[in-house]
Scaffold this motif. Structure first.
Motif, PDB file in Angstrom:
ATOM      1  N   LEU A   4       5.081  -2.576  18.672  1.00 32.06           N
ATOM      2  CA  LEU A   4       4.161  -3.381  17.626  1.00 32.06           C
ATOM      3  C   LEU A   4       3.485  -2.290  16.904  1.00 32.06           C
ATOM      4  O   LEU A   4       3.477  -2.505  15.646  1.00 32.06           O
ATOM      5  N   LEU A   5       2.852  -1.528  17.430  1.00 27.57           N
ATOM      6  CA  LEU A   5       1.986  -0.747  16.613  1.00 27.57           C
ATOM      7  C   LEU A   5       2.854   0.213  15.851  1.00 27.57           C
ATOM      8  O   LEU A   5       2.410   0.512  14.699  1.00 27.57           O
ATOM      9  N   ALA A   6       3.826   0.691  16.259  1.00 24.86           N
ATOM     10  CA  ALA A   6       5.016   1.490  15.390  1.00 24.86           C
ATOM     11  C   ALA A   6       5.298   0.514  14.245  1.00 24.86           C
ATOM     12  O   ALA A   6       5.247   1.019  13.012  1.00 24.86           O
ATOM     13  N   GLU A   7       5.599  -0.902  14.453  1.00 29.09           N
ATOM     14  CA  GLU A   7       5.920  -1.702  13.306  1.00 29.09           C
ATOM     15  C   GLU A   7       4.598  -1.819  12.330  1.00 29.09           C
ATOM     16  O   GLU A   7       4.719  -1.960  11.084  1.00 29.09           O
ATOM     17  N   VAL A   8       3.599  -1.884  12.923  1.00 31.81           N
ATOM     18  CA  VAL A   8       2.286  -2.115  12.164  1.00 31.81           C
ATOM     19  C   VAL A   8       2.088  -0.875  11.094  1.00 31.81           C
ATOM     20  O   VAL A   8       1.792  -0.933   9.859  1.00 31.81           O
ATOM     21  N   ALA A   9       2.393   0.354  11.540  1.00 40.15           N
ATOM     22  CA  ALA A   9       2.343   1.526  10.954  1.00 40.15           C
ATOM     23  C   ALA A   9       3.351   1.478   9.686  1.00 40.15           C
ATOM     24  O   ALA A   9       3.039   1.761   8.489  1.00 40.15           O
ATOM     25  N   GLN A  10       4.622   1.101   9.937  1.00 34.37           N
ATOM     26  CA  GLN A  10       5.536   0.812   8.889  1.00 34.37           C
ATOM     27  C   GLN A  10       4.936   0.043   7.925  1.00 34.37           C
ATOM     28  O   GLN A  10       5.430  -0.013   6.599  1.00 34.37           O
ATOM     29  N   ALA A  11       4.629  -1.165   8.381  1.00 34.57           N
ATOM     30  CA  ALA A  11       3.970  -2.489   7.523  1.00 34.57           C
ATOM     31  C   ALA A  11       2.963  -1.975   6.437  1.00 34.57           C
ATOM     32  O   ALA A  11       2.944  -2.135   5.389  1.00 34.57           O
ATOM     33  N   THR A  12       2.188  -1.117   7.227  1.00 33.00           N
ATOM     34  CA  THR A  12       1.055  -0.583   6.373  1.00 33.00           C
ATOM     35  C   THR A  12       1.510   0.265   5.186  1.00 33.00           C
ATOM     36  O   THR A  12       1.093   0.017   4.301  1.00 33.00           O
ATOM     37  N   GLN A  13       2.597   0.941   5.262  1.00 29.26           N
ATOM     38  CA  GLN A  13       3.228   1.815   4.307  1.00 29.26           C
ATOM     39  C   GLN A  13       3.802   0.978   3.122  1.00 29.26           C
ATOM     40  O   GLN A  13       3.856   1.220   2.082  1.00 29.26           O
ATOM     41  N   ARG A  14       4.650   0.003   3.792  1.00 33.60           N
ATOM     42  CA  ARG A  14       4.993  -1.067   2.729  1.00 33.60           C
ATOM     43  C   ARG A  14       4.168  -1.717   2.094  1.00 33.60           C
ATOM     44  O   ARG A  14       4.206  -1.651   0.751  1.00 33.60           O
ATOM     45  N   LEU A  15       2.957  -2.150   2.523  1.00 33.75           N
ATOM     46  CA  LEU A  15       1.914  -3.026   1.840  1.00 33.75           C
ATOM     47  C   LEU A  15       1.161  -2.000   0.832  1.00 33.75           C
ATOM     48  O   LEU A  15       0.892  -2.246  -0.211  1.00 33.75           O
ATOM     49  N   ALA A  16       1.105  -0.557   1.218  1.00 32.10           N
ATOM     50  CA  ALA A  16       0.432   0.288   0.313  1.00 32.10           C
ATOM     51  C   ALA A  16       1.159   0.507  -0.692  1.00 32.10           C
ATOM     52  O   ALA A  16       0.970   0.768  -2.039  1.00 32.10           O
ATOM     53  N   PRO A  23      -4.102  -2.206   3.069  1.00 31.85           N
ATOM     54  CA  PRO A  23      -2.877  -2.283   3.559  1.00 31.85           C
ATOM     55  C   PRO A  23      -2.989  -2.314   5.062  1.00 31.85           C
ATOM     56  O   PRO A  23      -2.277  -2.880   5.797  1.00 31.85           O
ATOM     57  N   ARG A  24      -3.795  -1.395   5.809  1.00 35.85           N
ATOM     58  CA  ARG A  24      -3.730  -1.269   7.232  1.00 35.85           C
ATOM     59  C   ARG A  24      -4.339  -2.560   7.815  1.00 35.85           C
ATOM     60  O   ARG A  24      -3.959  -2.910   8.696  1.00 35.85           O
ATOM     61  N   PHE A  25      -5.483  -2.903   7.139  1.00 35.86           N
ATOM     62  CA  PHE A  25      -6.250  -4.254   7.538  1.00 35.86           C
ATOM     63  C   PHE A  25      -5.252  -5.326   7.613  1.00 35.86           C
ATOM     64  O   PHE A  25      -5.209  -6.032   8.645  1.00 35.86           O
ATOM     65  N   ASP A  26      -4.487  -5.517   6.367  1.00 34.42           N
ATOM     66  CA  ASP A  26      -3.665  -6.694   6.322  1.00 34.42           C
ATOM     67  C   ASP A  26      -2.391  -6.682   7.380  1.00 34.42           C
ATOM     68  O   ASP A  26      -2.010  -7.699   7.883  1.00 34.42           O
ATOM     69  N   ALA A  27      -1.819  -5.384   7.560  1.00 31.26           N
ATOM     70  CA  ALA A  27      -1.010  -5.173   8.546  1.00 31.26           C
ATOM     71  C   ALA A  27      -1.207  -5.659   9.815  1.00 31.26           C
ATOM     72  O   ALA A  27      -0.516  -6.391  10.542  1.00 31.26           O
ATOM     73  N   GLU A  28      -2.422  -5.270  10.222  1.00 29.46           N
ATOM     74  CA  GLU A  28      -3.031  -5.502  11.718  1.00 29.46           C
ATOM     75  C   GLU A  28      -3.239  -7.193  11.665  1.00 29.46           C
ATOM     76  O   GLU A  28      -2.948  -7.655  12.829  1.00 29.46           O
ATOM     77  N   GLU A  29      -4.056  -7.530  10.478  1.00 29.41           N
ATOM     78  CA  GLU A  29      -4.266  -8.925  10.682  1.00 29.41           C
ATOM     79  C   GLU A  29      -3.029  -9.883  10.898  1.00 29.41           C
ATOM     80  O   GLU A  29      -3.064 -10.809  11.629  1.00 29.41           O
ATOM     81  N   GLU A  56       8.643 -11.318   8.374  1.00 28.72           N
ATOM     82  CA  GLU A  56       8.725 -12.398   7.319  1.00 28.72           C
ATOM     83  C   GLU A  56       7.231 -12.529   6.624  1.00 28.72           C
ATOM     84  O   GLU A  56       7.168 -12.508   5.469  1.00 28.72           O
ATOM     85  N   VAL A  57       6.046 -12.198   7.518  1.00 32.69           N
ATOM     86  CA  VAL A  57       4.804 -12.566   6.673  1.00 32.69           C
ATOM     87  C   VAL A  57       4.657 -11.281   6.101  1.00 32.69           C
ATOM     88  O   VAL A  57       3.882 -11.301   5.057  1.00 32.69           O
ATOM     89  N   VAL A  58       5.144 -10.131   6.569  1.00 31.55           N
ATOM     90  CA  VAL A  58       4.790  -8.844   5.743  1.00 31.55           C
ATOM     91  C   VAL A  58       5.348  -8.938   4.578  1.00 31.55           C
ATOM     92  O   VAL A  58       4.758  -8.501   3.400  1.00 31.55           O
TER      93      VAL A  58
END
Length: 281
Positions: A4-16, A23-29, A56-58
């Protein structure tokens, strides 16, 4: 690092990459929302419990749908509110507006202060005042039926009296009795439409955002409403854009029955809201 933490890191980059401001806050939320844990507990989610709905939510957030619309909740001071499509999402900047208002009401020598929140939206302001000024009597007014539906959910079981109506003509039965009038009205100039963040422009109700060519049309109307509602010595508090600093206090002019009109900064030291006191004869 677990899955999950690895996926959060990827999601953070996508949102950025999509231009999301936090992006980091939103990915974690979003991860905490999908997996039904607190953000601080994300590391406890086992690899086998990873829920693919996270992506899906990302993707929705990547498309600049507001985080609060996806999770269905918004936090405001000490409140957790129901929000979604059709209602303005309360912003952190407004918390300082409410903080000033609470201090002003507490300083009044009034046993049960009477408060009116105009353009209430989700009812965030009204509920915060009712919660933090325990003996207050709070009325909230909203015109838009979509926003009103969310406000009804939020005020259920509270002491806030919710009214469907136009802020410019609201509550004539309270004329001359109110201690505090507060509002976070629409104040974005129509000429600024293309510069508004997609989260607001494409998802918040237009009625809650725009107000004439200079953004001050409704505030001019609220000035008359506030003067009508307030008792002598009562106070009005109105949020505005930081670019409108210095303009709004002039609307609450002495020759219109006001005293002590002033602007106040938010936590970033930008002009954020104006206050004035109804003149005492």
């Amino acid at each position: 690092m677990n899955l999950l933490l690895a996926e959060v890191a990827q999601a953070t980059q996508r949102l950025a990459d999509a231009g999301v401001p936090s992006p980091r806050f939103d990915a974690e939320e979003l991860a905490a929302f999908v997996h039904r844990v607190k953000r601080s507990e994300l590391h406890r989610v086992a690899d086998g419990d990873f829920d693919a709905r996270y992506w899906e939510v990302v993707a929705r957030r990547e498309a600049r749908e507001p985080l609060q619309h996806i999770t269905g909740r918004a936090f405001f001071r000490y409140l957790e509110l129901h929000v979604g499509k059709g209602v303005f999402v309360p912003r952190p900047e407004t918390e300082s507006v409410v903080g000033w208002a609470i201090d002003a009401v507490r300083a009044m020598d009034v046993a049960e202060p009477l408060i009116v929140d105009l353009c209430t939206g989700s009812a965030a302001i009204a509920l915060a005042l009712a919660q933090e000024v325990p003996r207050s009597r709070v009325h909230a007014v909203e015109l838009d039926e979509g926003a009103l539906a969310w406000a009804r959910k939020n005020v259920e079981g509270s002491r806030v009296a919710l009214h469907h109506g136009d802020a410019r003509t609201a509550l004539p039965e309270l004329d001359g009795q109110v201690d505090l009038v507060i509002s976070n009205p629409p104040y974005i100039p129509l000429t600024e439409w293309e510069y508004v963040a997609p989260e607001a422009r494409d998802h918040d109700p237009q009625l809650a955002l725009f107000s004439g060519e200079d953004g001050l049309d409704l505030i001019r109307g609220l000035e008359r409403t506030a003067h009508r509602l307030l008792r002598p010595g009562g106070v009005v508090v109105v949020e505005h854009a930081d670019t409108q600093g210095g303009l709004v206090p002039w609307i609450f002019a002495e020759d219109r029955g006001w005293a002590d009109a002033a602007d106040h900064p938010d936590l970033n030291n930008r002009p954020r809201f104006a206050t004035a006191r109804r003149e005492v004869p």
